[in-house]
Design a protein around this motif. Sequence first.
Motif, mmCIF file in Angstrom:
data_model
loop_
_atom_site.group_PDB
_atom_site.id
_atom_site.type_symbol
_atom_site.label_atom_id
_atom_site.label_comp_id
_atom_site.label_asym_id
_atom_site.label_seq_id
_atom_site.Cartn_x
_atom_site.Cartn_y
_atom_site.Cartn_z
ATOM 1 N N ASP A 238 17.222 11.067 -2.713
ATOM 2 C CA ASP A 238 17.116 12.526 -2.630
ATOM 3 C C ASP A 238 16.433 12.895 -1.318
ATOM 4 O OD1 ASP A 238 14.350 12.203 -2.995
ATOM 5 O OD2 ASP A 238 14.272 13.308 -4.886
ATOM 6 N N ASP B 102 12.299 19.507 -7.124
ATOM 7 C CA ASP B 102 13.709 19.164 -6.894
ATOM 8 C C ASP B 102 14.303 18.487 -8.130
ATOM 9 O OD1 ASP B 102 16.189 18.485 -5.923
ATOM 10 O OD2 ASP B 102 15.441 17.026 -4.464
ATOM 11 N N SER C 204 17.592 18.265 -8.587
ATOM 12 C CA SER C 204 18.932 17.804 -8.248
ATOM 13 C C SER C 204 19.016 16.282 -8.391
ATOM 14 C CB SER C 204 19.284 18.191 -6.811
ATOM 15 O OG SER C 204 20.511 17.593 -6.442
ATOM 16 N N THR C 205 20.139 15.828 -8.917
ATOM 17 C CA THR C 205 20.383 14.392 -9.004
ATOM 18 C C THR C 205 21.555 13.987 -8.110
ATOM 19 O OG1 THR C 205 21.724 14.774 -10.986
ATOM 20 C CG2 THR C 205 19.412 14.158 -11.321
ATOM 21 N N VAL C 206 21.890 14.860 -7.189
ATOM 22 C CA VAL C 206 22.934 14.568 -6.207
ATOM 23 C C VAL C 206 22.248 13.998 -4.967
ATOM 24 C CG1 VAL C 206 24.755 15.547 -4.767
ATOM 25 C CG2 VAL C 206 24.383 16.428 -7.082
ATOM 26 N N ARG D 12 16.274 12.811 -16.276
ATOM 27 C CA ARG D 12 17.188 13.828 -16.805
ATOM 28 C C ARG D 12 18.167 13.133 -17.742
ATOM 29 N NH1 ARG D 12 20.791 18.462 -13.882
ATOM 30 N NH2 ARG D 12 22.204 18.789 -15.629
ATOM 31 N N ASP E 46 26.372 20.529 -17.419
ATOM 32 C CA ASP E 46 26.315 20.934 -16.014
ATOM 33 C C ASP E 46 25.231 21.977 -15.743
ATOM 34 O OD1 ASP E 46 28.495 19.242 -15.387
ATOM 35 O OD2 ASP E 46 29.897 20.792 -16.049
ATOM 36 N N ALA F 16 22.324 23.607 -14.120
ATOM 37 C CA ALA F 16 21.842 23.407 -12.750
ATOM 38 C C ALA F 16 20.336 23.203 -12.677
ATOM 39 C CB ALA F 16 22.244 24.589 -11.871
ATOM 40 N N ASN F 17 19.596 23.874 -13.546
ATOM 41 C CA ASN F 17 18.136 23.761 -13.487
ATOM 42 C C ASN F 17 17.539 24.194 -14.829
ATOM 43 O OD1 ASN F 17 17.315 26.674 -13.463
ATOM 44 N ND2 ASN F 17 18.584 26.665 -11.616
#
Length: 178
Positions: A116, A9, A11-13, A161, A64, A66-67
């Motif tokens: 997360d 994972d 994602s940092t959201v 990140r 931005d 995404a991955n």
Amino acid sequence: MQLLDRTFDVSTVPVSGASLSAEAVRRVEQFLFHEARLLDERRFAEWLALWTEDGRYWVPRFHDQANPFEQISLFWEDKMLREVRVRRVENARNWSQQPLTRSAHLVGNITIEGLDAAGHLIVRSTLQLTEWRIDQRQLAGAVFHKLAATEDGGWKIVLKRVNLVNCDDVFANLEVFI
């Protein structure tokens, strides 16, 4: 190969909020300051010990992004690659570290973003980095740490990140960790 594990994972959201006491927030801040100091003092073995076994270090190449799987990244490193880089940077015969890179990390604007899906704490900060090796350069950006709580009340890095402001610039060697 672990680096190609698309289930990791990145994602940092946050998926939920995090409620930390003022003391706990202060411990998070101190952890980030300590990490920066270890890098500035080239105490890489101690820095490596801050990570979980499956922790990832990621510096995207694009804003931005995404991955790290669909596009190239400046760095996408697991434990093995971080250790290899440390051995290379510390090798006395490494021409790219003669003279040694010196750095000063300034970490600020630390905010607790939330949790997360796995319950890791997501922390955002800003970074100003001055680096010198023959020439001086400035790097800046937003840094996201995903932190796993340890049994002793500390933290381990699951993901770091670094979103550089100038990530799409042309860089001379980026030898040491940002």
